[in-house]
Write a protein that holds these residues in place. Structure first.
Motif: not given
Length: 631
Positions: A208-220
């Motif tokens: 699990q990661l975060i797209v920054s700076p927006q703060g969107i959670p994502v999964r690889v």
């Protein structure tokens, strides 16, 4: 190893990458039609002996310098391309300046198109290049004369790149994962793919990661590392990640974003930096000058707040704060480049010192001393110096975040330095052993002075002691010092007062006797002590005389004046304070209202308001939005 080309337009960068790898990096239709690179191109090749090298081919035209800057955000090796017929040109000079500002030390120079000029011109071009490199990080870089049409010099450069890759120490996959997004696209059957260099840590499928700076959670969902399918990717590699998330939309992610572990998502719009102004600039970098900031693969508008002096002269370095129009996901040590307001000229660059710059006091001498400590490369040495520079305590969690330290590294660092850790309201504060001993000595000395001047007093309150010692109010620092000294039996509490363990308040015989009578009556009435008038009738005293005594006893800490006409025993107030703590602790929101407190204590509405306002004053609780929380 990741290699980036650099150099003037039409000096043969793309052709050279094709000769080295067999890949044409001009992938756009417009690039084919115009015969020049517009955006970043990527190629990978196996150079033998297990050395798989990735190439980032950057555009050379000045109009596409923004794209060039995105491509050199995180590279290991610079391949500066200079055509022998032209020699160094304006973009050669600017690209070299950018590589310098980014701290590039490893590289080579490809002197192309030697088949178009005489041997004398080749020698002259080599001398021009060597003169240009003087004083730069690439001063000692080898020069490879080349003719890509015939293949002359290609094999020698390939062997040098292979040897450089073998000699380059593998980047440790320490820290939390960080990837600079310089490319994103939709892949049929897979969805959104983002690509870029991995700056730190490692990632595997399913993370699990975060797209920054927006703060969107994502999964690889999938990984390609160095252009090959992989289960994981790590620092030092270029990788492409197939990502998905319930809140993710394709248009939300693109060049300039970061993909980070959740622990690293802390975007900031105030970044304290060390800036180096190019010696070629005609004027100094003035305070509050508008600039374009290129950091990672992002570009943002900002103002430069020069710290200390009001300007940084050409060729000189200094501390500054970049006040950005939009937050970025920077960390300590990240390199950046500044271009002028019109984005026509590179003017300066440097490295991030503190990604979480303060909005106040940023130019004070104490802050400049702190920045000098923070700039030290080694985390242990920097923290040690920072502990000396910040006697009020170092925010250890912010330090660890800025340096991308994982939990094991943090604990090892604190243990090695013998740091005394205090759990403060907004994180953990760290103090050097010497500073902690100094704080304890200050508290003991302040109490000894207090008792000497007011022997009849139980001792000062925490607020009074904070003022006497000079520690930040409400920081929990004093509470931590007191807790340790009480545990060592050097201090004790008496209600809201603190005293040396051996101190005994010396009241006059008459006051001591009257206090005993008052205490008996107050204690008999539990949580609802009588008002002053009622107490005077019980004691058969004139109300004015009793009130004068009660005020004197409260000033000395023996009683607590909760309202104008009501006094409490310290022990009774501690019981009421504990009721507030329990109510807050039992609430999911950590708060309670006056009605709930009234019902729990049974003291009635009016007295509830008086007690709660007193708890606010002594900083047990704080009132906001119709409810109370623990202070």
């Amino acid at each position: 190893m990741i290699v980036a080309t650099a150099g003037h337009v039409d000096h043969g960068k793309t052709t050279l990458v094709g000769a080295l790898t067999g890949v044409d990096t001009d992938r756009l239709k417009e690039e084919k039609e115009r015969g020049m690179s517009i955006d970043l191109g990527f190629a990978y090749a196996d150079f033998g002996h297990g050395q798989r090298i990735g190439f980032v081919d950057v555009p050379g035209h000045e109009r596409f310098l923004r794209n060039m800057l995105a491509g050199v955000a995180a590279i290991d090796f610079a391949l500066l391309v200079v055509a022998a017929d032209d020699g160094p040109m304006p973009q050669t000079v600017e690209h070299l300046a950018i590589l310098q500002l980014l701290g590039m030390q490893c590289g080579a120079i490809a002197l192309t198109k030697i088949d178009r000029v005489s041997a004398e011109r080749v020698h002259a071009a080599q001398a021009e290049v060597r003169s240009l490199l003087a004083g730069s990080g690439l001063e000692a870089a080898p020069i490879f004369p080349m003719a890509t049409t015939s293949g002359e010099g290609v094999q020698a450069l390939r062997e040098h790149l292979r040897d450089s890759a073998r000699a380059l120490a593998a980047k440790p996959a320490r820290g939390h994962f960080r990837l600079v997004v310089d490319r994103s696209f939709i892949l049929s059957g897979a969805g959104l793919v983002v690509a870029g260099p991995v700056l730190a840590g490692s990632v595997k499928v399913g993370d699990q990661l975060i797209v920054s700076p927006q703060g969107i959670p994502v999964r690889v969902r999938g990984i390609h590392a160095q252009n090959l399918p992989a289960d994981a990717a790590r620092a030092g590699e270029r990788c492409a990640l197939n990502i998905a998330g319930s809140e993710l939309r394709h248009e939300m992610v693109g060049r300039g974003n970061w993909l980070v572990a959740s622990a690293l998502h802390a975007p900031s719009d105030r970044i304290d930096v060390c800036v180096k102004v190019l010696a070629s600039e005609a004027r100094a970098l003035a305070h509050w000058r508008p600039v374009h900031v290129h950091i990672g693969a992002a570009v943002a508008n900002a103002r430069v707040a020069v710290l200390g002096e009001r300007a940084i002269a050409p060729g000189q370095s200094g501390f500054a704060q970049l006040v950005l129009d939009a937050p970025v996901a920077a960390l300590h040590g990240d390199r950046f480049v500044l271009r002028d307001q019109s984005a026509q000229r590179t003017i300066a660059g440097g490295e991030v010192v503190d990604p979480f710059g303060p909005s106040r006091g940023r130019a004070k001498s104490a802050r400049l001393t702190q920045l000098a400590a923070m700039r030290i490369p080694q985390a242990a040495h920097a923290l040690n110096a920072l502990l000396d520079a910040q006697p009020e305590g170092v925010d250890l969690e912010r330090f660890a975040l800025a340096r991308n330290l994982v939990a094991d590294e943090v604990e090892a660092l604190w243990t090695a330095l013998g740091i005394h850790v205090v759990n403060a309201r907004h994180g953990r504060l760290g103090f050097s052993p010497a500073r902690w001993r100094s704080l304890q000595a200050q508290v003991l000395a302040a109490l000894e002075d207090w008792h000497g001047r007011q022997p009849e007093s139980l001792g000062p309150s925490e607020a009074q002691l904070e003022a006497a010692v000079g520690v930040p109010a409400r920081s929990l620092l004093l509470s931590a010092v007191l807790a340790e000294l009480i545990g060592q039996h050097k201090l004790r509490r008496a209600g809201l007062c603190v005293s040396l363990a051996q101190h005994v308040a010396r009241l006059s015989e008459g006051d001591a006797a009257l206090l005993a009578k008052v205490s008996t009556l107050l204690e008999a009435n539990g949580l609802r002590p009588p008002i002053v008038g009622e107490l005077a009738r019980m004691l058969e005293m004139e109300q004015a005389v009793l009130l004068a005594f009660l005020e004197r006893a409260a000033a000395l800490g023996h009683l607590l004046r909760v309202a104008k006409n009501r006094f409490f025993l310290p022990a009774t107030m501690e019981t009421l304070a504990e009721a507030a703590r329990q109510l807050a602790g039992a609430s999911e929101q950590g708060s309670f209202d006056a009605a709930g407190y009234r019902d729990r204590t049974g003291i009635g509405r009016n007295l509830t308001i008086e007690v709660l306002e007193f708890l606010d004053r002594i900083r047990v609780t704080r009132f906001a939005g119709g409810r109370r929380r623990l202070a």
